[in-house]
Motif scaffolding. Sequence first.
Motif, PDB file in Angstrom:
ATOM      1  N   GLU A   1      40.716 -20.799  -2.535  1.00 22.79           N
ATOM      2  CA  GLU A   1      40.946 -21.814  -3.571  1.00 22.79           C
ATOM      3  C   GLU A   1      39.727 -22.004  -4.471  1.00 22.79           C
ATOM      4  OE1 GLU A   1      43.861 -23.031  -3.913  1.00 22.79           O
ATOM      5  OE2 GLU A   1      44.786 -22.471  -2.004  1.00 22.79           O
ATOM      6  N   ALA A   2      38.726 -21.131  -4.321  1.00 24.54           N
ATOM      7  CA  ALA A   2      37.495 -21.173  -5.127  1.00 24.54           C
ATOM      8  C   ALA A   2      36.696 -22.455  -4.931  1.00 24.54           C
ATOM      9  CB  ALA A   2      37.823 -20.984  -6.616  1.00 24.54           C
ATOM     10  N   LEU A   3      36.783 -23.042  -3.728  1.00 29.31           N
ATOM     11  CA  LEU A   3      36.069 -24.285  -3.435  1.00 29.31           C
ATOM     12  C   LEU A   3      34.886 -24.088  -2.488  1.00 29.31           C
ATOM     13  CD1 LEU A   3      39.120 -26.708  -2.918  1.00 29.31           C
ATOM     14  CD2 LEU A   3      37.724 -26.408  -4.975  1.00 29.31           C
ATOM     15  N   LEU A   4      34.833 -22.952  -1.815  1.00 33.03           N
ATOM     16  CA  LEU A   4      33.790 -22.747  -0.807  1.00 33.03           C
ATOM     17  C   LEU A   4      32.397 -22.782  -1.420  1.00 33.03           C
ATOM     18  CD1 LEU A   4      32.990 -22.148   2.101  1.00 33.03           C
ATOM     19  CD2 LEU A   4      33.466 -19.729   1.685  1.00 33.03           C
ATOM     20  N   ASP A   5      32.242 -22.220  -2.604  1.00 40.74           N
ATOM     21  CA  ASP A   5      30.923 -22.166  -3.236  1.00 40.74           C
ATOM     22  C   ASP A   5      30.473 -23.500  -3.819  1.00 40.74           C
ATOM     23  OD1 ASP A   5      30.313 -19.595  -2.569  1.00 40.74           O
ATOM     24  OD2 ASP A   5      30.928 -18.706  -4.469  1.00 40.74           O
ATOM     25  N   THR A   6      31.297 -24.539  -3.695  1.00 38.28           N
ATOM     26  CA  THR A   6      30.851 -25.871  -4.123  1.00 38.28           C
ATOM     27  C   THR A   6      30.074 -26.583  -3.016  1.00 38.28           C
ATOM     28  OG1 THR A   6      32.840 -27.070  -3.384  1.00 38.28           O
ATOM     29  CG2 THR A   6      32.904 -26.080  -5.587  1.00 38.28           C
ATOM     30  N   LEU A   7      30.063 -26.008  -1.812  1.00 38.85           N
ATOM     31  CA  LEU A   7      29.427 -26.660  -0.666  1.00 38.85           C
ATOM     32  C   LEU A   7      27.930 -26.400  -0.647  1.00 38.85           C
ATOM     33  CD1 LEU A   7      31.969 -25.744   2.174  1.00 38.85           C
ATOM     34  CD2 LEU A   7      31.941 -27.814   0.759  1.00 38.85           C
ATOM     35  N   LEU A   8      27.164 -27.448  -0.447  1.00 35.77           N
ATOM     36  CA  LEU A   8      25.719 -27.323  -0.262  1.00 35.77           C
ATOM     37  C   LEU A   8      25.381 -27.112   1.211  1.00 35.77           C
ATOM     38  CD1 LEU A   8      22.933 -27.422  -1.627  1.00 35.77           C
ATOM     39  CD2 LEU A   8      22.981 -29.920  -1.355  1.00 35.77           C
ATOM     40  N   TYR A   9      26.106 -27.807   2.094  1.00 31.91           N
ATOM     41  CA  TYR A   9      25.842 -27.760   3.534  1.00 31.91           C
ATOM     42  C   TYR A   9      27.128 -27.525   4.323  1.00 31.91           C
ATOM     43  CZ  TYR A   9      21.247 -30.009   2.826  1.00 31.91           C
ATOM     44  OH  TYR A   9      19.960 -30.302   2.449  1.00 31.91           O
ATOM     45  N   ILE A  10      26.958 -26.929   5.500  1.00 32.11           N
ATOM     46  CA  ILE A  10      27.984 -26.957   6.547  1.00 32.11           C
ATOM     47  C   ILE A  10      27.300 -27.432   7.821  1.00 32.11           C
ATOM     48  CG2 ILE A  10      29.488 -25.609   8.054  1.00 32.11           C
ATOM     49  CD1 ILE A  10      30.144 -23.797   5.793  1.00 32.11           C
ATOM     50  N   GLY A  11      27.859 -28.465   8.445  1.00 36.20           N
ATOM     51  CA  GLY A  11      27.336 -28.958   9.714  1.00 36.20           C
ATOM     52  C   GLY A  11      28.419 -28.923  10.766  1.00 36.20           C
ATOM     53  N   GLY A  12      28.033 -28.686  12.004  1.00 36.15           N
ATOM     54  CA  GLY A  12      29.023 -28.632  13.071  1.00 36.15           C
ATOM     55  C   GLY A  12      28.499 -29.155  14.385  1.00 36.15           C
ATOM     56  N   VAL A  13      29.433 -29.492  15.258  1.00 36.53           N
ATOM     57  CA  VAL A  13      29.123 -29.823  16.646  1.00 36.53           C
ATOM     58  C   VAL A  13      30.067 -29.029  17.541  1.00 36.53           C
ATOM     59  CG1 VAL A  13      28.380 -32.166  16.037  1.00 36.53           C
ATOM     60  CG2 VAL A  13      30.702 -31.804  16.804  1.00 36.53           C
TER      61      VAL A  13
ATOM     62  N   ARG B   1      44.374 -29.337  -2.061  1.00 35.28           N
ATOM     63  CA  ARG B   1      43.419 -28.778  -3.027  1.00 35.28           C
ATOM     64  C   ARG B   1      43.149 -29.736  -4.180  1.00 35.28           C
ATOM     65  NH1 ARG B   1      42.833 -25.913  -7.843  1.00 35.28           N
ATOM     66  NH2 ARG B   1      41.205 -24.289  -7.735  1.00 35.28           N
ATOM     67  N   GLU B   2      44.175 -30.360  -4.702  1.00 35.68           N
ATOM     68  CA  GLU B   2      43.997 -31.242  -5.851  1.00 35.68           C
ATOM     69  C   GLU B   2      43.168 -32.474  -5.493  1.00 35.68           C
ATOM     70  OE1 GLU B   2      44.698 -30.358  -8.956  1.00 35.68           O
ATOM     71  OE2 GLU B   2      45.260 -28.472  -7.970  1.00 35.68           O
ATOM     72  N   ILE B   3      43.377 -32.996  -4.292  1.00 33.32           N
ATOM     73  CA  ILE B   3      42.562 -34.139  -3.861  1.00 33.32           C
ATOM     74  C   ILE B   3      41.103 -33.718  -3.735  1.00 33.32           C
ATOM     75  CG2 ILE B   3      42.090 -35.724  -1.942  1.00 33.32           C
ATOM     76  CD1 ILE B   3      45.092 -35.866  -1.447  1.00 33.32           C
ATOM     77  N   LEU B   4      40.859 -32.564  -3.134  1.00 36.05           N
ATOM     78  CA  LEU B   4      39.491 -32.078  -2.987  1.00 36.05           C
ATOM     79  C   LEU B   4      38.850 -31.851  -4.355  1.00 36.05           C
ATOM     80  CD1 LEU B   4      40.011 -29.550  -0.045  1.00 36.05           C
ATOM     81  CD2 LEU B   4      38.679 -31.658   0.050  1.00 36.05           C
ATOM     82  N   LEU B   5      39.592 -31.239  -5.254  1.00 40.96           N
ATOM     83  CA  LEU B   5      39.067 -30.977  -6.599  1.00 40.96           C
ATOM     84  C   LEU B   5      38.740 -32.281  -7.317  1.00 40.96           C
ATOM     85  CD1 LEU B   5      38.450 -28.485  -8.278  1.00 40.96           C
ATOM     86  CD2 LEU B   5      40.746 -28.653  -9.252  1.00 40.96           C
ATOM     87  N   ARG B   6      39.619 -33.260  -7.165  1.00 42.83           N
ATOM     88  CA  ARG B   6      39.386 -34.564  -7.798  1.00 42.83           C
ATOM     89  C   ARG B   6      38.116 -35.208  -7.263  1.00 42.83           C
ATOM     90  NH1 ARG B   6      43.475 -38.628  -5.676  1.00 42.83           N
ATOM     91  NH2 ARG B   6      41.826 -38.937  -4.121  1.00 42.83           N
ATOM     92  N   GLU B   7      37.933 -35.173  -5.954  1.00 40.92           N
ATOM     93  CA  GLU B   7      36.764 -35.822  -5.354  1.00 40.92           C
ATOM     94  C   GLU B   7      35.475 -35.054  -5.650  1.00 40.92           C
ATOM     95  OE1 GLU B   7      36.777 -38.815  -4.189  1.00 40.92           O
ATOM     96  OE2 GLU B   7      38.955 -38.914  -4.512  1.00 40.92           O
ATOM     97  N   ILE B   8      35.567 -33.738  -5.780  1.00 44.82           N
ATOM     98  CA  ILE B   8      34.392 -32.953  -6.176  1.00 44.82           C
ATOM     99  C   ILE B   8      33.977 -33.322  -7.590  1.00 44.82           C
ATOM    100  CG2 ILE B   8      33.603 -30.613  -6.728  1.00 44.82           C
ATOM    101  CD1 ILE B   8      35.380 -29.645  -4.350  1.00 44.82           C
ATOM    102  N   ASN B   9      34.955 -33.457  -8.469  1.00 40.67           N
ATOM    103  CA  ASN B   9      34.672 -33.856  -9.851  1.00 40.67           C
ATOM    104  C   ASN B   9      34.045 -35.251  -9.898  1.00 40.67           C
ATOM    105  OD1 ASN B   9      34.805 -33.452 -12.727  1.00 40.67           O
ATOM    106  ND2 ASN B   9      36.466 -34.929 -12.756  1.00 40.67           N
ATOM    107  N   LYS B  10      34.586 -36.174  -9.131  1.00 40.21           N
ATOM    108  CA  LYS B  10      34.040 -37.531  -9.084  1.00 40.21           C
ATOM    109  C   LYS B  10      32.609 -37.517  -8.521  1.00 40.21           C
ATOM    110  CE  LYS B  10      36.839 -40.767  -7.465  1.00 40.21           C
ATOM    111  NZ  LYS B  10      37.900 -41.400  -6.639  1.00 40.21           N
ATOM    112  N   ALA B  11      32.371 -36.650  -7.556  1.00 42.52           N
ATOM    113  CA  ALA B  11      31.017 -36.547  -6.984  1.00 42.52           C
ATOM    114  C   ALA B  11      30.030 -36.040  -8.029  1.00 42.52           C
ATOM    115  CB  ALA B  11      31.030 -35.625  -5.766  1.00 42.52           C
TER     116      ALA B  11
END
Length: 608
Positions: free
Chosen positions: A133-145, A586-596
């Motif tokens: 969905e071309a969203l992976l490269d918008t991430l600065l960090y990945i954290g996990g447990v 996807r649309e919710i994620l895109l909206r929140e990325i734009n707002k961020a």
Amino acid sequence: MKCFLCITITVGRQARPFFFICMNAWANMQTQTGNTAFSAQGLGFLLLISGLQAETSMMGNITSEKPIRHSPSLCVGEQQYVERRKEVILRALNSLQINCTVDSVPHIALAASGGGQRAAVALMGFLYQLEKEALLDTLLYIGGVSGSTWSMASLYSDPQWSANMDEAVSRLSGPGVELEHALAWLAERSKEEHFSLTDIWGVLTSAGIMKQLDPRPLSGEANRSVTNPYPIYCAIEKHCFSNGPLGGKWFEMSPHEAGFTELNLFVETSLLGSTFQNGELEEKKAEMDMIKLQGVLGSALAHEETLMEGLPSWLTVPIDEAAEKYLRVYIVLTNLITLTSSIIKDPAALSELGQLQKILHDKVNHNESVLLESLCPENRTNLFQQWSLDLVGVVESWGQRLEDGPIKTSISFLTNQALPLVLKWEWGKTSNFLYQFQNASVPDCLQSKEQFHLIDAGLLINMPYPSFLGDKRDIDLMIALESSAGIMFQTLTLARDYAAEVQKPFPHIDQKILEERDWPKDCYVFEGTEKEPTIVYMPLFNRRNCKDAEEFKAKMKMFSTFQRPFSQEKIDFLLDTAKTNIKNNREILLREINKAALRRMSKMMGQV
């Protein structure tokens, strides 16, 4: 000269190596004196500094003479990675028609929950679809447990994994690792000072679930390109978790640093496991590799209270220390047998392991309540101790009865290594870099012990929220991928309470939403305002893929955390479920990325 290079100076909000400041000062001096050319001596001096600076960078961005860094800010290595990663993010945002500058690139963290193989496979599916969905490269960090870190460890074995998600996912269905390869690694580790059940758990998890053995150290990623989001792996310190203050519990590891999030005390990751005293490095030792690290990060069984969830129904007498020991011997043995079964391909050997599993199950689940209730506490304790030894004896006798051959040799080696450790109950033992460190913020549970024990962070909060709260990483948007078992929204409310205790901002959670825990929606948005990050919370199982609360509960049971490794059919189902969740939202994620991005721009303008 080395000391000269290690100094960093903060200019505005950014730490700049002293070398670059010297360069600027030298150039200014030449301009002021009318000499626009460097002298031979000056040029030689600067080239010498430049060479040493490059050498220092290749060593992992060492920025202090002191091996322990005490600071609430990012280390230089992570800061440099973040600044370069923002260029990748900027291009991704522009391609999504989100306009911003490199200074207003939003800080977006993907937070992945624990949950054993369920969480590991689901994270692969989530990331696969984010890339599509071309969203992976918008991430600065990945954290996990816990389980999600198993996938992270596997992914980051490929320096270009975010561009090779098809290959990463296909590895989950690969041929796996031969038992002899796993045991060869174990044989080497058994020679080490801090050899423990964590090593055995790590190699069987890596080989049996992730189908990969990767002996690289985490610090090896410190000088990689910025193709992938910056990784943060999370654990907790066992004794502080049980008896210490909150500040000594959460532990994070990145390619550059490892340390305690709330204490702001860190060492270079390459030094984790080395011997320290009074804040000074005494002896440098080999860094743990990613195989052992997976054992550390996924070792929920190391905590005794977790094991008590597996009590047999007939056990009605008070649970004392001897009873706990008996039950943990049984539970760990059965889990190790299950993981070993996932590596072995010989049908006869698999049948033998199945018989051993049944013998242990029948022995533990034989109703002895009447006998136990008739005994005094001392005699009850003695009986539990004898039963613990009997369980170990069952495994030893079973191994001796196997036919001579490679399988018997392999199983004998494994049992000889594992059984003494099961009785000793040693997990995650690592040299403590804070031993006798003179700082008032260090709790006694750390300062007084030469070793600490790192275990599964999911025991505290089954999501890496603590590493992404507050000013240090200044997160605008957190995408929380929830693959936990148990009570839905619990990771969210635990993080809220944690944030309140350490006085860090956290978005408001409407209590009415918590009423949906038995059958949640597939996506929730908890809006941040000024300093709070916005959290997009995405449960793996939800109202879109479960018709009602009963089906939701059934799927949680079907993909429970502690069971034998999943069949290919289960793996494919989880991957498809996670992919669909991303597609649907996807649309919710895109909206929140734009707002961020807008929020980050507003924040930057407010600081001008």
